[in-house]
Design an enzyme around this catalytic site. Structure first.
Site, PDB file in Angstrom:
ATOM      1  N   HIS A  83       0.831  -1.205   0.000  1.00 19.02           N
ATOM      2  CA  HIS A  83       0.000   0.000   0.000  1.00 19.02           C
ATOM      3  C   HIS A  83       0.867   1.258   0.000  1.00 19.02           C
ATOM      4  O   HIS A  83       1.873   1.330   0.711  1.00 19.02           O
ATOM      5  CB  HIS A  83      -0.901   0.007   1.233  1.00 19.02           C
ATOM      6  N   SER A 166      10.154  21.353   8.389  1.00 18.58           N
ATOM      7  CA  SER A 166      10.213  21.295   6.919  1.00 18.58           C
ATOM      8  C   SER A 166      11.263  20.305   6.436  1.00 18.58           C
ATOM      9  O   SER A 166      11.661  20.335   5.271  1.00 18.58           O
ATOM     10  CB  SER A 166      10.512  22.694   6.358  1.00 18.58           C
TER      11      SER A 166
END
Length: 564
Positions: A83, A166
């Protein structure tokens, strides 16, 4: 207002190690009030889907603890599976179920995302209804590149996380959080074993439809547009994904569907459309099955749809409406459908708070007659009002079903439905009045040894007395709202039942007068003269208007009886 319930369906990137899965489950269970409804691990996908429900505050706390546990136990540098995934907690959707809107749920998703980003240092992206721009609405778009490609993707300005660092959290990856609609997994059974026919019906109805071909619908030449892309013939149902398959266990073919937006296409609309398309192909629908759990509204809406189709009144009990939906959709064909185990609101209902209205008549009367001070007059007032509204609903239903009155069906059905709502509210007030009395007793039992304790106890008693006054006042208001409908049933309803409507009005008046006594006795415990005056003035007004209404109805009832 109904209790606010949301569902959370976090997907964790571990489907093989049961010890890790169990520890994540334990973190969910550690939050009081949250129900872990299902844990569905997949070995090939190496992924486990959890389903938990509860109040918003409880659910986001449980979700945070689960995400934190997963971040400690799952190492994405070692993860493989079929998946697509981007993190230890790959996606964590919140779904409004009952008593709460999408807009209200959004703030909880924001709080969860902010906490995960800041406290766990995991980059978080908001998706679906929570997305801050269109490019991040779709989960598949955010997930592109998966974990292996995210260390570069996250550096791009357009892929700066909504919360958190980030830079990719190497061990835990990144997570997607947001609010989405409830998805219903629904299978419809056919009287055939043919996967080919089942697929054909699925393509007829699913939003994506089928590829347009010249000649044979399967082997014919594909028709393309100017850009060379296949042209599709859309199906008839919006927000529906569907495929046909054969289930060996059931020895039958099914249409397997995902209803991704039940506001666009409801369960009963999907069922009826498949019935129509199957019939066009000489196939019969024999029943259906719901996979997992559903909000109560899904089956209530279906039941009301079939009631309207049968030209019957909607003013019957919720239990009867749901039973009709189960029969009409054939939900018992493959295995018994138990509403108490498959409807989310029923699974999360605190039955301990409904102890009075769950008693039979003898038990309720015996408890009232016992030496316990509750249930008392306030609960009895609410129950008498319940019977009054129920009698009005009965007259409306009898009138709706009267032969020759078919043109009045909608009118009487609406009246029955309104009286049923009043009945349901009053019967809940039976328990709420007793609970309010218990809260007063708890407040009086608080310690009073110090000045601080005395002040705290005094404030608690005042608040408890205010609540104990609000409940009988609401009983008065709710019972009074039945009067216009009861009067209509006397004037417009089946005249053979006019005395039933009259007795209903007498019950409503008794409920109001009895609740009035409780308002007066409870305001005597309040300290402020202004608030006492406000409560008494409002109660006086309702009582006087109720007496006028009751007198008018009595006159009308006697006029009909004496005339006959």
């Amino acid at each position: 207002m109904s209790k606010q319930i949301i569902e959370c369906v976090p997907n964790f990137s571990e489907g093989r190690d049961t010890s890790i899965i169990n520890l994540i489950a334990d973190s969910v269970k550690s939050v009081d009030g949250v129900m872990l409804l299902n844990v569905d691990p997949g070995k090939a996908t190496n992924r486990t889907v959890f389903t938990l429900v509860g109040t918003p505050e409880q659910v986001i706390e449980a979700a945070y603890r689960a995400i934190k546990t997963a971040s400690v136990l799952i190492d994405m540098t070692k993860h493989t599976g079929e998946h697509p995934r981007m993190g230890a907690t790959d996606v964590c959707p919140l779904i409004p179920v009952s008593g709460i809107t999408v807009e209200e749920t959004l703030k909880y998703a924001e709080r969860l995302a902010k906490r995960v980003g800041e406290e766990l240092s995991i980059p978080v992206y908001l998706y679906e209804y929570s997305a801050r721009n269109a490019s991040r609405k779709n989960l598949a778009t955010i997930r592109e590149g998966e974990y292996e490609g995210f260390s570069k993707k996250i550096q791009l300005s357009e892929w700066k996380p909504d919360y958190g660092p980030s830079d990719l959290n190497v061990k835990s990856g990144a997570t997607v959080i947001g609010v989405r609609d409830f998805l219903v997994a629904y299978n419809i059974n056919l009287n055939t074993k043919s996967t080919r026919i089942a697929n054909a019906i699925a393509f007829d109805v699913r939003e994506q439809g089928r590829i347009k071909r010249i000649g044979h619908p399967v082997t014919g030449e594909v028709v393309v547009d100017e850009a060379g892309q296949p042209i599709r013939i859309p199906g008839t149902l919006k927000s529906v994904k569907a495929i046909g398959w054969y289930i060996e266990e059931y020895d039958t073919a099914q249409i397997s569907m995902n209803l991704t937006d039940i506001h666009q296409t409801s369960l009963h609309e999907a069922f009826e459309e498949v019935v129509k398309k199957a019939d066009e192909r000489g196939i019969r629908v024999t029943g259906s099955e719901i996979v997992g759990m559903v909000p109560k509204s899904v089956l209530v809406d279906a039941g009301k749809y079939f009631l309207k189709k049968q030209k019957r009144s909607l003013g019957i009990s919720e239990k009867e409406i749901i039973a009709l939906a189960i029969r009409s959709l054939g939900l018992n064909e493959i295995q018994t459908f138990k509403p108490e185990e498959r409807i989310i609101e029923y699974m999360t209902e605190d039955t301990g708070l409904n102890k009075l209205r769950s008693l039979d008549l003898d038990a309720f009367a015996d408890l009232t007659a016992s030496e316990n001070p509750a249930p008392g007059g306030g609960s009895i007032a609410a129950y008498v009002g319940t019977l009054g509204a129920a009698l009005g609903a009965m007259v409306a239903n009898l009138s709706a079903n009267k032969r020759g009155w078919e043109d009045k069906l909608d009118y009487f059905s609406a009246s029955a439905e309104s009286l049923y709502i009043i009945k349901d509210r009053l019967i809940r007030l039976v328990d709420e009045d007793t609970q309010a009395f218990d809260q007063v007793m708890v407040a009086f039992a608080l310690p009073k040894n110090t000045d601080a304790e005395k002040t705290s106890r005094k404030d608690a008693i005042e608040l408890a007395n205010i609540h104990a006054t609000d409940i009988p006042l609401e009983t008065m208001k709710t019972a009074f709202s039945a009067f216009p409908l009861l009067k209509e049933m006397v004037v417009e309803g089946n005249q053979n039942s006019v005395t039933d409507a009259g007795v209903g009005a007498l019950c409503a008046l008794t409920a109001i007068e009895a609740a009035y006594y409780n308002v007066l006795i409870n305001i005597s415990g309040l300290t402020g003269e202004q608030i006492k005056s406000k409560y008494k003035s409002e109660a006086d007004k309702i009582l006087e208007e109720a007496k006028v209404f009751s007198s008018d109805i009595k006159t009308l009832v006697l006029k009909v009886i004496l005339k006959s």
